[in-house]
Design a protein around this motif. Sequence first.
Motif, mmCIF file in Angstrom:
data_model
loop_
_atom_site.group_PDB
_atom_site.id
_atom_site.type_symbol
_atom_site.label_atom_id
_atom_site.label_comp_id
_atom_site.label_asym_id
_atom_site.label_seq_id
_atom_site.Cartn_x
_atom_site.Cartn_y
_atom_site.Cartn_z
ATOM 1 N N TYR A 12 2.813 21.467 -22.324
ATOM 2 C CA TYR A 12 3.125 21.292 -20.906
ATOM 3 C C TYR A 12 4.601 21.486 -20.595
ATOM 4 C CZ TYR A 12 -1.621 19.591 -20.255
ATOM 5 O OH TYR A 12 -2.990 19.497 -20.204
ATOM 6 N N VAL A 15 5.141 25.405 -20.621
ATOM 7 C CA VAL A 15 4.647 26.136 -19.457
ATOM 8 C C VAL A 15 5.435 25.747 -18.211
ATOM 9 C CG1 VAL A 15 2.762 24.537 -18.912
ATOM 10 C CG2 VAL A 15 2.585 26.912 -18.231
ATOM 11 N N ARG A 19 7.462 28.186 -15.647
ATOM 12 C CA ARG A 19 7.332 28.150 -14.185
ATOM 13 C C ARG A 19 8.711 28.100 -13.527
ATOM 14 N NH1 ARG A 19 7.077 24.571 -9.741
ATOM 15 N NH2 ARG A 19 7.601 22.772 -11.022
ATOM 16 N N PHE A 46 -2.226 30.941 -19.432
ATOM 17 C CA PHE A 46 -1.906 30.164 -18.230
ATOM 18 C C PHE A 46 -1.996 31.063 -17.003
ATOM 19 C CE2 PHE A 46 0.838 28.092 -21.574
ATOM 20 C CZ PHE A 46 0.102 26.920 -21.667
ATOM 21 N N SER A 48 -2.023 30.625 -14.020
ATOM 22 C CA SER A 48 -1.149 30.312 -12.885
ATOM 23 C C SER A 48 0.108 31.164 -12.913
ATOM 24 C CB SER A 48 -0.774 28.835 -12.906
ATOM 25 O OG SER A 48 -0.084 28.523 -14.111
ATOM 26 N N LEU A 49 0.451 31.710 -14.073
ATOM 27 C CA LEU A 49 1.667 32.516 -14.204
ATOM 28 C C LEU A 49 1.424 34.008 -13.982
ATOM 29 C CD1 LEU A 49 3.227 30.725 -17.321
ATOM 30 C CD2 LEU A 49 3.774 30.366 -14.909
ATOM 31 N N VAL A 180 -0.979 11.451 -17.254
ATOM 32 C CA VAL A 180 -1.516 11.775 -18.575
ATOM 33 C C VAL A 180 -0.863 13.008 -19.193
ATOM 34 C CG1 VAL A 180 -3.645 12.143 -19.880
ATOM 35 C CG2 VAL A 180 -3.677 10.674 -17.882
ATOM 36 N N SER A 181 -0.238 13.847 -18.388
ATOM 37 C CA SER A 181 0.432 15.012 -18.984
ATOM 38 C C SER A 181 1.556 14.579 -19.910
ATOM 39 C CB SER A 181 0.961 15.953 -17.904
ATOM 40 O OG SER A 181 1.977 15.336 -17.144
ATOM 41 N N ARG A 185 -0.263 18.508 -24.251
ATOM 42 C CA ARG A 185 -1.465 19.352 -24.176
ATOM 43 C C ARG A 185 -2.101 19.408 -25.565
ATOM 44 N NH1 ARG A 185 -2.285 24.785 -24.487
ATOM 45 N NH2 ARG A 185 -4.066 25.568 -23.319
ATOM 46 N N LYS A 186 -2.529 18.230 -26.009
ATOM 47 C CA LYS A 186 -3.128 18.114 -27.342
ATOM 48 C C LYS A 186 -4.556 17.619 -27.190
ATOM 49 C CE LYS A 186 -0.129 15.141 -28.973
ATOM 50 N NZ LYS A 186 0.996 14.965 -28.037
ATOM 51 N N ALA A 187 -5.414 18.149 -28.035
ATOM 52 C CA ALA A 187 -6.824 17.749 -27.976
ATOM 53 C C ALA A 187 -6.985 16.365 -28.584
ATOM 54 C CB ALA A 187 -7.676 18.778 -28.709
ATOM 55 N N ILE A 238 -2.072 13.334 -13.062
ATOM 56 C CA ILE A 238 -1.636 14.420 -13.928
ATOM 57 C C ILE A 238 -0.156 14.282 -14.253
ATOM 58 C CG2 ILE A 238 -1.399 16.917 -14.129
ATOM 59 C CD1 ILE A 238 -3.844 17.162 -12.260
ATOM 60 N N ARG A 239 0.665 14.237 -13.218
ATOM 61 C CA ARG A 239 2.115 14.187 -13.376
ATOM 62 C C ARG A 239 2.669 12.932 -12.720
ATOM 63 N NH1 ARG A 239 5.216 19.524 -12.673
ATOM 64 N NH2 ARG A 239 3.787 21.080 -13.499
ATOM 65 N N GLY A 285 6.555 18.316 -8.934
ATOM 66 C CA GLY A 285 7.047 19.672 -9.133
ATOM 67 C C GLY A 285 8.544 19.828 -8.941
ATOM 68 N N LEU A 311 7.348 16.068 -16.036
ATOM 69 C CA LEU A 311 7.513 17.410 -16.602
ATOM 70 C C LEU A 311 8.748 18.127 -16.045
ATOM 71 C CD1 LEU A 311 3.813 18.683 -16.658
ATOM 72 C CD2 LEU A 311 5.139 17.669 -18.514
#
Lengths: 342, 342, 342, 342
Positions: A12, A15, A19, A46, A48-49, A180-181, A185-187, A238-239, A285, A311
Amino acid sequence: MIKVGIVGGTGYTGVELLRLLAAHPQARVMAVTSRKEAGMKVAELFPSLRGHVDVAFSTPDEARLSECDVVFFATPNGIAMQEAQALLDAGVRVIDLAADFRIRDVAEWEKWYGMAHAAPALVGEAVYGLPEVNREAIRSARLIANPGCYPTAVQLGFLPLIEAGIVEPDHLVADCKSGVSGAGRKAEVHALLPEAADSFKAYGVAGHRHLPEIRQGLARMAGSPVGLTFVPHLTPMIRGIHATLYARLKVEADLQALYEARYAGERFVDVLPAGSHPETRSVRGANTCRIAVHRPQGGDTVVVLSVIDNLVKGAAGQAVQNMNLMFGLAEEAGLGGVPLMP
Amino acid sequence: MIKVGIVGGTGYTGVELLRLLAAHPQARVMAVTSRKEAGMKVAELFPSLRGHVDVAFSTPDEARLSECDVVFFATPNGIAMQEAQALLDAGVRVIDLAADFRIRDVAEWEKWYGMAHAAPALVGEAVYGLPEVNREAIRSARLIANPGCYPTAVQLGFLPLIEAGIVEPDHLVADCKSGVSGAGRKAEVHALLPEAADSFKAYGVAGHRHLPEIRQGLARMAGSPVGLTFVPHLTPMIRGIHATLYARLKVEADLQALYEARYAGERFVDVLPAGSHPETRSVRGANTCRIAVHRPQGGDTVVVLSVIDNLVKGAAGQAVQNMNLMFGLAEEAGLGGVPLMP
Amino acid sequence: MIKVGIVGGTGYTGVELLRLLAAHPQARVMAVTSRKEAGMKVAELFPSLRGHVDVAFSTPDEARLSECDVVFFATPNGIAMQEAQALLDAGVRVIDLAADFRIRDVAEWEKWYGMAHAAPALVGEAVYGLPEVNREAIRSARLIANPGCYPTAVQLGFLPLIEAGIVEPDHLVADCKSGVSGAGRKAEVHALLPEAADSFKAYGVAGHRHLPEIRQGLARMAGSPVGLTFVPHLTPMIRGIHATLYARLKVEADLQALYEARYAGERFVDVLPAGSHPETRSVRGANTCRIAVHRPQGGDTVVVLSVIDNLVKGAAGQAVQNMNLMFGLAEEAGLGGVPLMP
Amino acid sequence: MIKVGIVGGTGYTGVELLRLLAAHPQARVMAVTSRKEAGMKVAELFPSLRGHVDVAFSTPDEARLSECDVVFFATPNGIAMQEAQALLDAGVRVIDLAADFRIRDVAEWEKWYGMAHAAPALVGEAVYGLPEVNREAIRSARLIANPGCYPTAVQLGFLPLIEAGIVEPDHLVADCKSGVSGAGRKAEVHALLPEAADSFKAYGVAGHRHLPEIRQGLARMAGSPVGLTFVPHLTPMIRGIHATLYARLKVEADLQALYEARYAGERFVDVLPAGSHPETRSVRGANTCRIAVHRPQGGDTVVVLSVIDNLVKGAAGQAVQNMNLMFGLAEEAGLGGVPLMP
């Protein structure tokens, strides 16, 4: 144009760097490394990019990072400390978004991070990249330890109180809530939507790695050690980080005026009017920390509310802010985006 | 600098216009009206705009809208039709983000919207502001009917199929999912978080106001009436529309090539590679429509997936795109933001 | 008391079985297997069960499943087919919540599930556990193939139309939306909260494993093959499936009366009044399927809205319902919980 | 069967009472009042209750509440105080889920609630319905002041520490996080999903109505006034309260043993093993308070984590628990539901 390399572009913070740098007028991403995704277009992973970032992931070997002006490490802890020296030797500046260079006491670092430090000699050189505290040192730094997300929100929230010496420094409380971000970005099962949504919990009450970093920062401001209870919580969003800070006042003071004065020239710290309650979405953001200071019922407990996007001001945005300072650019270059609301 | 007025700045399309225009290099917001909040700084109501927007809400009288170059109506249905003529007479261009001028058949409009039309003479003049269909007409328009959010996602999704005449036009299906911001910033029980979160439902199956708008648009593309079943659903998210479209193929075609060719020059429509599934978050905050076209198991049913941000390409972003066209600016001016992910 | 064993108790269907069986007056869980968690109290992994479930995970060997009256497989696909025969031989009835016995055409199963079937001889014996269709066969079955979540919502939604033969069977559309728990309690990036929250997407449009299962079920009702387009979507919520079904009417009919008559005696299918829109939350935690049937604008397209809780009527609840039938208990035993709202 | 009346059945505490009482073996809801919805079936407004609740809303006049054994007020503040005396005179017991009888100091109540008290004479008679503190008094009470949601979580969390007198009582901190249902089922902008989702904020830092209630309760336990800083936060989830409590230890103690001993016989308070972090979802839908006690780094700050479902143990569940005590039923009657997870 500043030539930028990013090591570890699939998480995260990676990416988010992409951005922000896509919109930066004076920086260009030359390479993004990922052993696992090498060869794949970044915008394929990604979407979005798409239309904004044309680079593909490359292996560290292909990436020719030594030809960059600056390399960001958006990697797990323990990577930057192995690779920073070679880059510095090649004249490349390094900004580590992980924790490798954040703690000046190497033994303390090794205790909390559970590994031997590979570059203890660099720890002393690294500048802690909190511009509101270390701006001048950052300008001339070769190596930046970019602050953690909780430490950014907590330090900026406590800063005016600690610097002014008006609160008791031995029983500070930082009750922090993170989206949670922040877990990356780990499983991992605990961060699955069905586990983390519509629920709330504390974690790491016995001890979290950001505790020594915050204590170190506050102690530096205070000029002596501080006592801190730090409780992080996982929040179903998320953020965003919301730090609720508690301290006991030992001297009368106009808190609102104190905060406004301390942050008067700061582009990325926004002191809200008295009585405000900042929402994390108000900085979504954006590279902004919004702060409100309260004194409930006129008692001797100060309550500070401090919000950031974990982030951005808590990771990639602050890293870009540091890059801007290191290269003599306008501090806000590429960081002018308006928060997304709703 | 284009002088911009906004009528009704307290809703989601209004605040999104403010966010986008704050970053627009050639437009300046001179006035934002709100009878209820007149006198309050916009950034007091929306702290996300602190540091970016300095204007205060004003009453319509104070706002001197007739001195603007363009006025956006971010109001409920039925307001713009009362005020547009006076502005046009004063040489001001008008972009209505509500539905007042979207339906060319006034009787049909009155049936669906439940009120008499106050300016039927303007309906014929108004240009439907879907640039991918009406770009040239938009350039010279005085009055724009900015499309609805569902109609944008559905029309852009069906467009290549309908224009090419390769699907049966009498039994189209548009199964659409919208984030809750589509319901507006109105105090209503059904949109409360405890009502709308962690749940999913259809609504308006018997008939939704966007149905005649979509049917009109598709019929214009087809050159004859179309049959459409349109089912909107309320989705537990803030922003985003996902349209899943079904049509029966009557002629063999290379669907991927068809879509890529049709949208080849379009800056704000992104045809994904074959086999893709666009996510709404891939356009969060951006003026982009991403589309994927499928033909499951090689049968004769085409499935199109079309996503937009309902507040951007589905409202405020498309309105700015229309403004750019009307004033001869670069179509993407102020619309270059990278989607926010995660 | 019926002695129950559960193989694979660490996933969502497993923990949901435990929740339901804890409240069942005539069943008692004797063993829950997990190789990985063997020895740990179930309530330690799932604190929601503290005070309700006292059993610990055991290895399959320790579990003595052959002494149970019934064993549920809440395992990944491919496990039950290896172990069912031995249990059946020991006189134990088996309910498989995975897909091993759902598809009667073994070659078809092997194509969709990508493995050789280990017990093809049992496929013919297995009874498809959809009580509203197969109640009598279930009563006497030794081996139940518990239906998938999407197949339950879709089949119950289409059932009255197909049985009555009043829709064209060759172009059915099932546009389905599922909460993220449908993806299971597996550590996968795409199901992380920061990936799946506040976003919406389709997946598996080219082909999803539930497609052949639904087609098989509808064909059985119709007495001949059907054509179906099935598009699943990932919805940012924990539980719930909403199926929106489209079919073309070929004969006039009173649809509301048809549905009410078909489900008149069914305890777990609730036909809503005409004009309704069921929400997934209205069945949260309950073994109920709520259905509404629409005919928009009186045209020839029927729209059926069918909602279930994917973990209850779509998995564990239906499995308990099947157990009740197999053991001659009241069909609703243990399944009387009121949905949790909000 | 106990005959139950509910005044104000359209809010979240009302519908939760209906859910719980539908499953109660010894109570029957005879009347639910709502002036606005009179005549409508309860299950029409709340479809989750279809098949479980058959009663319709009635006007207060029709409801014949004086024939009930007990009447719950699930109303806004200020209603029960007007109607309680007449019901008590008719021999009906009263449980007020609002705040009318919670504060014994009438002047204090009037200050915080902004209205004159209509029944000050009843305030002294009312028993504060926290069974873990007042069980015996509840058994014989005619009038119960059911505790607020925050006060329940905070008082149960602090109780063992305060009763044991081992923490400094003058600087307690309660940092509390609530799901949005705590704001009620009222049409207000700040609780809309697009406002409250994916964001986090504090509110009421200057003073919240639950502050005097908590202070009163803790003072009663301590035998003398306490100093408390209470900061509530709005959390993007539907249900749940997480209280994070901070106190300074003044005497050494085995905190885990203390908590386990204090709550040894309590059916609805669950002390977790040392080192635990309770999640709000672990009590979703259940009348349980789960508590963990920590002493980070062995310092003198105690951190207590206390979670409840704000609509159950924080409102309707506790009200049913009180009813059970008042009528000599098993305390857990109707309250045995297993939490819904995930």
